[in-house]
Design a protein around this motif. Structure first.
Motif, PDB file in Angstrom:
ATOM      1  N   ALA A  47      85.387 -30.204 -22.944  1.00 36.39           N
ATOM      2  CA  ALA A  47      86.223 -29.229 -22.234  1.00 36.39           C
ATOM      3  C   ALA A  47      85.441 -27.947 -21.933  1.00 36.39           C
ATOM      4  CB  ALA A  47      87.479 -28.904 -23.049  1.00 36.39           C
ATOM      5  N   HIS A  48      84.603 -27.492 -22.897  1.00 32.22           N
ATOM      6  CA  HIS A  48      83.786 -26.304 -22.655  1.00 32.22           C
ATOM      7  C   HIS A  48      82.784 -26.557 -21.529  1.00 32.22           C
ATOM      8  CE1 HIS A  48      84.869 -25.098 -26.915  1.00 32.22           C
ATOM      9  NE2 HIS A  48      85.362 -24.155 -26.138  1.00 32.22           N
ATOM     10  N   SER A  49      82.161 -27.738 -21.527  1.00 32.67           N
ATOM     11  CA  SER A  49      81.183 -28.018 -20.472  1.00 32.67           C
ATOM     12  C   SER A  49      81.869 -28.093 -19.107  1.00 32.67           C
ATOM     13  CB  SER A  49      80.393 -29.297 -20.772  1.00 32.67           C
ATOM     14  OG  SER A  49      81.250 -30.414 -20.847  1.00 32.67           O
ATOM     15  N   GLN A  50      83.058 -28.637 -19.045  1.00 32.25           N
ATOM     16  CA  GLN A  50      83.786 -28.695 -17.773  1.00 32.25           C
ATOM     17  C   GLN A  50      84.170 -27.292 -17.291  1.00 32.25           C
ATOM     18  OE1 GLN A  50      83.969 -31.270 -15.782  1.00 32.25           O
ATOM     19  NE2 GLN A  50      82.905 -32.495 -17.303  1.00 32.25           N
ATOM     20  N   LYS A  51      84.558 -26.414 -18.218  1.00 29.52           N
ATOM     21  CA  LYS A  51      84.859 -25.022 -17.848  1.00 29.52           C
ATOM     22  C   LYS A  51      83.610 -24.335 -17.320  1.00 29.52           C
ATOM     23  CE  LYS A  51      88.712 -24.083 -20.952  1.00 29.52           C
ATOM     24  NZ  LYS A  51      89.180 -23.308 -22.099  1.00 29.52           N
ATOM     25  N   CYS A  52      82.474 -24.608 -17.952  1.00 28.33           N
ATOM     26  CA  CYS A  52      81.214 -24.024 -17.512  1.00 28.33           C
ATOM     27  C   CYS A  52      80.876 -24.490 -16.098  1.00 28.33           C
ATOM     28  CB  CYS A  52      80.106 -24.401 -18.485  1.00 28.33           C
ATOM     29  SG  CYS A  52      78.497 -23.793 -17.991  1.00 28.33           S
ATOM     30  N   LEU A  90      80.499 -22.205 -12.837  1.00 25.86           N
ATOM     31  CA  LEU A  90      79.292 -22.222 -11.998  1.00 25.86           C
ATOM     32  C   LEU A  90      79.646 -22.419 -10.527  1.00 25.86           C
ATOM     33  CD1 LEU A  90      76.708 -24.341 -14.003  1.00 25.86           C
ATOM     34  CD2 LEU A  90      76.441 -21.971 -13.262  1.00 25.86           C
ATOM     35  N   LEU A  91      80.594 -23.298 -10.271  1.00 28.05           N
ATOM     36  CA  LEU A  91      80.956 -23.604  -8.887  1.00 28.05           C
ATOM     37  C   LEU A  91      81.711 -22.467  -8.197  1.00 28.05           C
ATOM     38  CD1 LEU A  91      81.877 -27.383  -9.222  1.00 28.05           C
ATOM     39  CD2 LEU A  91      79.800 -26.372  -8.227  1.00 28.05           C
ATOM     40  N   THR A  92      82.140 -21.454  -8.951  1.00 29.04           N
ATOM     41  CA  THR A  92      82.791 -20.292  -8.337  1.00 29.04           C
ATOM     42  C   THR A  92      81.791 -19.185  -8.005  1.00 29.04           C
ATOM     43  OG1 THR A  92      83.247 -19.130 -10.425  1.00 29.04           O
ATOM     44  CG2 THR A  92      84.914 -20.722  -9.642  1.00 29.04           C
ATOM     45  N   THR A 102      74.143 -27.638  -2.647  1.00 30.82           N
ATOM     46  CA  THR A 102      73.367 -28.688  -3.310  1.00 30.82           C
ATOM     47  C   THR A 102      73.869 -28.909  -4.727  1.00 30.82           C
ATOM     48  OG1 THR A 102      71.436 -28.162  -1.975  1.00 30.82           O
ATOM     49  CG2 THR A 102      71.042 -29.400  -3.993  1.00 30.82           C
ATOM     50  N   LEU A 103      74.134 -27.827  -5.458  1.00 28.01           N
ATOM     51  CA  LEU A 103      74.653 -27.951  -6.815  1.00 28.01           C
ATOM     52  C   LEU A 103      75.987 -28.694  -6.816  1.00 28.01           C
ATOM     53  CD1 LEU A 103      74.347 -27.227  -9.842  1.00 28.01           C
ATOM     54  CD2 LEU A 103      75.606 -25.117  -9.330  1.00 28.01           C
TER      55      LEU A 103
END
Length: 123
Positions: A6-11, A15-17, A25-26
């Motif tokens: 869950a923490h990695s998904q929040k990260c 990042l995508l914001t 590309t990311l």
């Protein structure tokens, strides 16, 4: 605070914001890949695997550190995010640390906010 999927998904969502010069590309690499191993040292680092048959452009010309960002947080120290690429130039690891030198485990309830620095300054 223990590192979780869950923490990695929040990260990744955070990042995508961000207004990154390589966000398109990311985004493609993230859509084509998945979170792998989670670091359990107290940071919130995680491996990222872009499938070998993915038809997406690379972020970098090879393996190594690619980009670093520092953010203020709701705690006294900043949060740093370091992106690494594999030999193909694909996202392979994200370090998420508390403080400029990973001074302590990630505190419970820490939230990144304003970007205060990036390296390199233009990727």
């Amino acid at each position: 605070m223990a590192n979780t999927q869950a923490h990695s998904q929040k990260c990744i969502s955070f990042l995508l914001t961000q207004d990154l010069p390589f966000i398109a590309t990311l985004s493609k690499q993230i859509a084509a890949g998945k979170v792998g191993e989670l670091h359990q040292c107290g940071c919130h680092g995680f491996a990222f695997e872009v499938h070998g048959d993915a038809n997406v452009p690379p972020l970098n010309d090879g393996q190594g550190p690619f980009y670093e960002m520092a953010f203020t947080s709701n705690f006294p120290e900043e949060i740093d995010m370091l992106l690494f690429t594999d030999e193909r130039g694909y996202l392979s690891w994200v370090d998420v640390t508390y403080g400029a030198a990973n001074i302590a485990p990630m505190p419970e309830g820490v939230i990144p906010s304003a970007k205060i620095g990036v390296w390199p300054s233009c990727a």
